[in-house]
Design a protein around this motif. Structure first.
Motif, PDB file in Angstrom:
ATOM      1  N   PHE A  28       1.561  -7.385  -1.867  1.00  0.00           N
ATOM      2  CA  PHE A  28       2.303  -6.119  -1.862  1.00  0.00           C
ATOM      3  C   PHE A  28       1.692  -5.133  -2.853  1.00  0.00           C
ATOM      4  CE2 PHE A  28       6.216  -3.939  -3.677  1.00  0.00           C
ATOM      5  CZ  PHE A  28       6.255  -2.959  -2.706  1.00  0.00           C
ATOM      6  N   PHE A  29       1.334  -5.616  -4.057  1.00  0.00           N
ATOM      7  CA  PHE A  29       0.724  -4.702  -5.020  1.00  0.00           C
ATOM      8  C   PHE A  29      -0.777  -4.593  -4.823  1.00  0.00           C
ATOM      9  CE2 PHE A  29       4.682  -5.620  -7.253  1.00  0.00           C
ATOM     10  CZ  PHE A  29       5.093  -4.322  -7.441  1.00  0.00           C
ATOM     11  N   GLY A  30      -1.391  -5.642  -4.290  1.00  0.00           N
ATOM     12  CA  GLY A  30      -2.842  -5.621  -4.144  1.00  0.00           C
ATOM     13  C   GLY A  30      -3.323  -4.735  -3.016  1.00  0.00           C
ATOM     14  N   VAL A  31      -2.582  -4.689  -1.929  1.00  0.00           N
ATOM     15  CA  VAL A  31      -3.095  -4.044  -0.720  1.00  0.00           C
ATOM     16  C   VAL A  31      -2.416  -2.695  -0.457  1.00  0.00           C
ATOM     17  CG1 VAL A  31      -3.695  -4.504   1.687  1.00  0.00           C
ATOM     18  CG2 VAL A  31      -3.430  -6.369   0.127  1.00  0.00           C
ATOM     19  N   SER A  32      -1.461  -2.294  -1.311  1.00  0.00           N
ATOM     20  CA  SER A  32      -0.711  -1.076  -0.982  1.00  0.00           C
ATOM     21  C   SER A  32      -1.325   0.172  -1.606  1.00  0.00           C
ATOM     22  CB  SER A  32       0.740  -1.225  -1.434  1.00  0.00           C
ATOM     23  OG  SER A  32       0.801  -1.384  -2.819  1.00  0.00           O
ATOM     24  N   LYS A  33      -2.642   0.151  -1.844  1.00  0.00           N
ATOM     25  CA  LYS A  33      -3.243   1.342  -2.437  1.00  0.00           C
ATOM     26  C   LYS A  33      -3.661   2.354  -1.381  1.00  0.00           C
ATOM     27  CE  LYS A  33      -4.982  -0.456  -6.769  1.00  0.00           C
ATOM     28  NZ  LYS A  33      -6.096  -1.277  -7.209  1.00  0.00           N
ATOM     29  N   LYS A  34      -4.040   1.850  -0.205  1.00  0.00           N
ATOM     30  CA  LYS A  34      -4.502   2.763   0.837  1.00  0.00           C
ATOM     31  C   LYS A  34      -3.731   2.484   2.120  1.00  0.00           C
ATOM     32  CE  LYS A  34      -8.957   3.243   1.752  1.00  0.00           C
ATOM     33  NZ  LYS A  34     -10.329   2.720   1.701  1.00  0.00           N
ATOM     34  N   LEU A  35      -3.397   3.549   2.848  1.00  0.00           N
ATOM     35  CA  LEU A  35      -2.585   3.405   4.055  1.00  0.00           C
ATOM     36  C   LEU A  35      -3.291   2.558   5.105  1.00  0.00           C
ATOM     37  CD1 LEU A  35       0.109   4.285   5.113  1.00  0.00           C
ATOM     38  CD2 LEU A  35      -0.944   6.294   6.087  1.00  0.00           C
ATOM     39  N   SER A  36      -4.633   2.773   5.254  1.00  0.00           N
ATOM     40  CA  SER A  36      -5.348   2.037   6.305  1.00  0.00           C
ATOM     41  C   SER A  36      -5.367   0.541   5.998  1.00  0.00           C
ATOM     42  CB  SER A  36      -6.764   2.573   6.423  1.00  0.00           C
ATOM     43  OG  SER A  36      -7.396   2.523   5.169  1.00  0.00           O
ATOM     44  N   ASP A  37      -5.535   0.197   4.698  1.00  0.00           N
ATOM     45  CA  ASP A  37      -5.515  -1.214   4.312  1.00  0.00           C
ATOM     46  C   ASP A  37      -4.147  -1.815   4.567  1.00  0.00           C
ATOM     47  OD1 ASP A  37      -8.029  -0.803   3.539  1.00  0.00           O
ATOM     48  OD2 ASP A  37      -7.701  -0.987   1.386  1.00  0.00           O
ATOM     49  N   ALA A  38      -3.100  -1.041   4.255  1.00  0.00           N
ATOM     50  CA  ALA A  38      -1.743  -1.547   4.436  1.00  0.00           C
ATOM     51  C   ALA A  38      -1.469  -1.835   5.905  1.00  0.00           C
ATOM     52  CB  ALA A  38      -0.739  -0.528   3.898  1.00  0.00           C
ATOM     53  N   LEU A  39      -1.978  -0.953   6.786  1.00  0.00           N
ATOM     54  CA  LEU A  39      -1.791  -1.175   8.222  1.00  0.00           C
ATOM     55  C   LEU A  39      -2.458  -2.468   8.662  1.00  0.00           C
ATOM     56  CD1 LEU A  39      -2.222   2.342   9.825  1.00  0.00           C
ATOM     57  CD2 LEU A  39      -0.317   0.802  10.160  1.00  0.00           C
ATOM     58  N   SER A  40      -3.725  -2.668   8.240  1.00  0.00           N
ATOM     59  CA  SER A  40      -4.449  -3.890   8.603  1.00  0.00           C
ATOM     60  C   SER A  40      -3.699  -5.120   8.132  1.00  0.00           C
ATOM     61  CB  SER A  40      -5.834  -3.907   7.959  1.00  0.00           C
ATOM     62  OG  SER A  40      -6.596  -2.850   8.414  1.00  0.00           O
TER      63      SER A  40
END
Lengths: 191, 287
Positions: A28-40
């Protein structure tokens, strides 16, 4: 039908994996920096959750319960999920590179994501049928993706602000997560 | 008791065999997947992300897609191990040119920012940076007190008296990066050795948005250099809102430098490869 909807909404929003059950927090904290990463990441978690829910249900009901060894479910589910992700990754990598690139690195990374193990253990302890397990896994995955997407949207905007130096980066993200969690507790009275 | 062990072993074996079968049965439909997998097998496989790609497999994909990008192989773990390097060279059938792996330090400040108060504390950049990020108007400017001068093992750094900004002698600089760690303003960057055009501004656009007036030679993110380049050597980094230069495409036509009204860009190395302004801090003020 209403039972399916109840299960879906309950896992997606009311008992949200991240904000209410506190599972899968590192991603949750590692991947929520960029919207595209969060979608993946959300997509990959949803897929793995559904596949894991089906396979662990089959193993639970064909092996563990008949032999009376349900107490072994944690270690067996970890084993099953880890190898399942490997199989899915191997298959996607060789047949559809576009999809593989959409998942990116996150598919192998969620082998050890506790949200995925959580959904299988919840399914086992609640005695869900196979259809209910799939709906629960879908709900859990969608809930996970929603929170990740909201969080990444907020964090992208936070980049533009100028907080005090000691609050930059993670500290301000923790505060945001707290407010988000409070907001999600508002769903508590829905069902 | 024994059947519990048998169940666990059985499930483990069944899963292992399934993975093996999938590995054998599933056809490799994606074009060029064999080559990507071959390259990926050379990679360290720890997915550290230091090369700038999300994981070793993504890096192998990029290498397979663009054969030329072998030249900027950034994976230190591959380069350090001779066997792996040899294997990579065999896959591509060419020897690796590692010359542009070398990096040089550049001070990204033109020294144009005004001094707004006299600092008389401990004479270190770190001390000065504690007070409102230094005594210069721009909070991203080189303070010029010289923490980097002390730390440089090669003696390559000196302070330009005219601009009050650190200057790096590229003949002596080895690109070790010690000065980067020492600088409290984070104004020193490592760039590839073949860099031709230097970008002399450390101004971070996403913070302190009303800051353009702070320096007359600061990047205003107008993209004029990017639009002026005809060789395609400049790409615009949208996230940081700064230009990025590809030295291999650069023809040194100097159109970007003419286009830059703020005079942020300078020639670092000329056509003969001779160093023009090594340090990237140039004694040329707009005022």
């Amino acid at each position: 039908m209403s039972r399916f909807i109840t299960i879906f909404v309950s896992l997606a929003v009311i008992n949200n994996f991240i904000l209410v059950r506190f599972l899968g927090l590192c991603s949750f904290f590692g991947v929520s920096k960029k919207l595209s990463d969060a979608l993946s990441m959300g997509l990959a978690v949803t897929l793995v959750m559904v596949v894991a829910a089906v396979v662990t249900w089959l193993i639970n009901h064909s092996v563990l319960i008949p032999f009376g060894v349900e107490y072994m479910n944690i270690i067996i589910f970890i084993l099953v999920i880890a190898s399942l992700v490997q199989m899915v990754e191997l298959y996607i990598k060789r047949t559809n590179m576009t999809l593989y690139n959409a998942f990116g690195i996150y598919l192998p990374l969620i082998t050890v994501n506790c949200a995925v193990l959580g959904i299988t253990l919840i399914n086992a302890s609640e005695n869900y049928s196979i259809a209910e397990s799939i709906v629960a896994a879908l709900g859990g995955g969608v809930g996970y993706a929603i929170v990740l997407i909201i969080m990444s949207g907020i964090r992208e905007k936070l980049e533009l602000t100028d907080p005090p130096k000691s609050m930059r980066g993670l500290p301000v993200a923790f505060l945001t997560a707290m407010l988000l969690g409070l907001a999600f507790f508002g769903f508590g009275g829905m069902v | 008791m024994w059947w519990i062990v048998a169940i666990l072993t059985g499930i483990g074996l069944a899963l292992a065999i399934t993975i093996l079968i999938i590995n054998k049965v599933v056809p490799r439909k994606v074009q060029g997947i064999e080559k990507i997998e071959e390259i990926a097998s050379v990679m360290p496989g720890m997915n550290c992300g230091a090369c700038g790609h999300p994981g070793c497999f993504a890096y192998a994909q990029a290498l397979a897609a663009n054969r030329d990008s072998i030249a900027d192989c950034k994976c230190a773990l591959v380069i350090r191990e001779p066997e792996k390097l040899e294997a990579l060279q065999q896959i591509f059938g060419q020897t690796l040119d590692l010359s542009n792996m070398k990096r040089r330090a550049v001070v990204q400040c033109g020294g144009n920012s005004e001094v707004i108060f006299n600092y008389s504390g401990a004479m270190t950049c770190k001390g000065a940076a504690q007070l409102q990020r230094g005594n210069k108007q721009c909070p991203y400017a080189c303070l010029g007190i010289g923490d980097c001068v002390k730390v440089c093992p090669e003696g390559a750094i000196s302070i330009e008296p005219e601009t009050g900004v650190a200057a790096i002698n590229w003949d002596k600089c080895t690109g070790c990066g010690l000065c980067l760690l020492e600088c409290p303003q984070k104004v020193i960057k490592l760039v590839p050795e073949d860099t031709k055009i230097g970008f002399l501004c450390n101004y971070a656009p996403l913070r302190d948005i009303p800051g353009r007036e702070k320096c007359e030679a600061g990047c205003i993110h107008c993209r004029k250099c990017f639009l002026a380049c005809e060789a395609g050597a400049i790409t615009w980094n949208k996230e940081k809102a700064v230009p990025e230069f590809d030295a291999r495409k650069c023809t040194l036509c100097l159109k970007c430098i003419d286009a830059c009204k703020q005079k942020v860009l300078r020639v670092v190395v000329d056509k003969e490869g001779k160093e023009v302004v090594a340090c990237a801090a140039v004694p040329e003020r707009t005022k």
